[in-house]
Design a protein around this motif. Structure first.
Motif, short mmCIF file in Angstrom:
data_model
loop_
_atom_site.label_atom_id
_atom_site.label_comp_id
_atom_site.label_asym_id
_atom_site.label_seq_id
_atom_site.Cartn_x
_atom_site.Cartn_y
_atom_site.Cartn_z
N TYR A 1 51.83 67.47 63.17
CA TYR A 1 52.08 66.99 61.95
C TYR A 1 51.43 67.85 60.87
N SER A 2 51.28 68.94 61.42
CA SER A 2 50.52 70.03 60.36
C SER A 2 51.38 71.27 60.16
N SER A 3 51.09 72.00 59.02
CA SER A 3 51.65 73.40 58.81
C SER A 3 53.05 72.92 58.19
N PHE A 4 53.57 74.10 57.59
CA PHE A 4 54.72 74.15 56.75
C PHE A 4 54.48 72.82 55.76
N GLU A 5 53.54 72.81 55.21
CA GLU A 5 53.21 71.88 54.00
C GLU A 5 52.93 70.49 54.70
N CYS A 6 53.41 70.15 55.68
CA CYS A 6 53.21 68.72 56.46
C CYS A 6 51.84 68.39 56.85
N LEU A 7 51.36 67.49 56.25
CA LEU A 7 49.82 66.97 56.22
C LEU A 7 49.51 65.63 56.88
N GLY A 8 50.26 65.10 57.18
CA GLY A 8 50.03 63.63 57.35
C GLY A 8 51.38 63.00 58.27
N LYS A 9 50.76 61.75 58.83
CA LYS A 9 51.79 61.03 59.73
C LYS A 9 52.89 60.57 59.22
N ASN A 10 53.10 60.62 57.74
CA ASN A 10 54.11 60.13 57.01
C ASN A 10 55.07 61.12 56.96
N HIS A 11 54.85 62.36 57.70
CA HIS A 11 55.82 63.64 57.31
C HIS A 11 56.35 63.54 58.86
N PRO A 12 57.67 64.03 58.88
CA PRO A 12 58.55 64.17 60.14
C PRO A 12 57.75 65.06 61.08
N SER A 13 57.71 64.74 62.38
CA SER A 13 56.88 65.56 63.54
C SER A 13 57.82 66.83 63.72
N TRP A 14 57.51 67.72 64.34
CA TRP A 14 58.10 68.79 64.76
C TRP A 14 59.14 68.43 65.85
N THR A 15 58.87 67.54 66.73
CA THR A 15 60.08 67.08 67.56
C THR A 15 61.00 66.48 66.75
N GLU A 16 61.01 65.65 65.74
CA GLU A 16 61.90 64.82 64.94
C GLU A 16 62.70 66.07 64.17
N ARG A 17 61.88 67.02 63.64
CA ARG A 17 62.54 68.08 62.80
C ARG A 17 63.48 68.98 63.63
N GLY A 18 63.03 69.07 64.89
CA GLY A 18 63.85 69.89 65.76
C GLY A 18 65.39 69.03 66.07
N GLU A 19 65.27 67.77 66.25
CA GLU A 19 66.36 67.12 66.40
C GLU A 19 67.41 67.12 65.28
N ILE A 20 66.59 67.06 64.10
CA ILE A 20 67.69 67.19 62.96
C ILE A 20 68.19 68.26 62.81
#
Length: 255
Positions: free
Chosen positions: A103-122
């Motif tokens: 949930y960190s890096s690329f500006e993502c700082l918290g659980k309210n952001h998409p995880s890397w797994t979810e971003r990969g699926e999208i």
């Protein structure tokens, strides 16, 4: 291990260069494309002053969930248009997940952001657009063979609008338009040029530049193919050709 945009500048840390990019230009292109997308989409300027005035907590200044997904999508589109490999660029998301930075890096700082797994699926869903463009190119080539030049023009125009570096589509688009120009002339028009008959031929039947973007070992596609064939075998176990195809599949299993 991070990259970010501050005051209109893209900042890429050595951590992400050393542990994720590893001298792979496609990965770097995706990271730059993601951050550039934040600028192009206006994420870096909207409500920043209000956020700073309202919150002291730095986490509140991060981009929203939707911002991140939009930046991933536009960033990957720019990567593909620039001629880099989708599959190589997409590995960035896998690497970030494997580094336990879900949930960190690329500006993502918290659980309210998409995880890397979810971003990969999208992002994977976005790749279907490449296959659509491949189909549009193939249809355009068929229309050229049938001398349906207006229909061919529409197909190749769609490819060039979405994949600006597809030189074969640009060449075929010009050919389709030239043929329409020639078809509109009558015998007297040809005579006025002081030439005889015009014979023009030659166009691209396959888009190597598009194929480059979708080539590579696709684990998910392999498993989908094998599961489909195994489903067929459950229904009819006596399909010799299918068993042969399944044998070929296991010879080239990704692992």
């Amino acid at each position: 291990i991070n990259a970010k945009v501050r005051n209109g500048k893209i900042i890429i840390y050595t951590g992400i260069l050393n542990k994720v990019v590893k001298k792979n230009s496609a990965k770097l292109a995706f990271i730059i494309g993601h951050e550039l997308s934040h600028i192009l989409l206006g994420h870096t300027s909207k409500d920043q002053n209000n956020k700073i005035a309202k919150y002291l907590n730095i986490y509140k200044l991060s981009f929203s969930r939707e911002d991140e997904i939009q930046a991933d999508t536009l960033g990957m589109k720019m990567v593909v248009k620039a001629g880099y490999s989708f599959k190589e660029a997409r590995v960035v998301l896998k690497d970030m997940r494997n580094l336990k930075l879900d949930y960190s890096s690329f500006e993502c700082l918290g659980k309210n952001h998409p995880s890397w797994t979810e971003r990969g699926e999208i992002i994977d869903k976005e790749q279907s657009n490449l296959w659509h463009l491949m189909g549009a190119f193939d249809n355009g080539a068929r229309f050229l063979m049938l001398e349906q030049y207006a229909a061919a023009e529409r197909c190749f125009r769609e490819v060039t609008e979405q994949f600006n570096n597809c030189y074969e589509a640009w060449a075929n688009l010009g050919y389709a338009r030239l043929m329409q120009y020639c078809d509109a002339m009558d015998i007297e028009d040809i005579k006025n040029f002081g030439i005889g008959q015009i014979v023009i031929g030659g166009f691209y039947c396959r888009p190597a530049s598009l194929e480059k973007a979708i080539k590579g070992v696709d684990n998910i596609l392999w498993y989908d193919a094998v599961s489909s064939m195994e489903k067929a075998l459950l229904i009819n176990p006596d399909m010799t050709i299918l068993k042969a195809n399944l044998g070929v599949a296991y010879l080239i299993k990704p692992s």
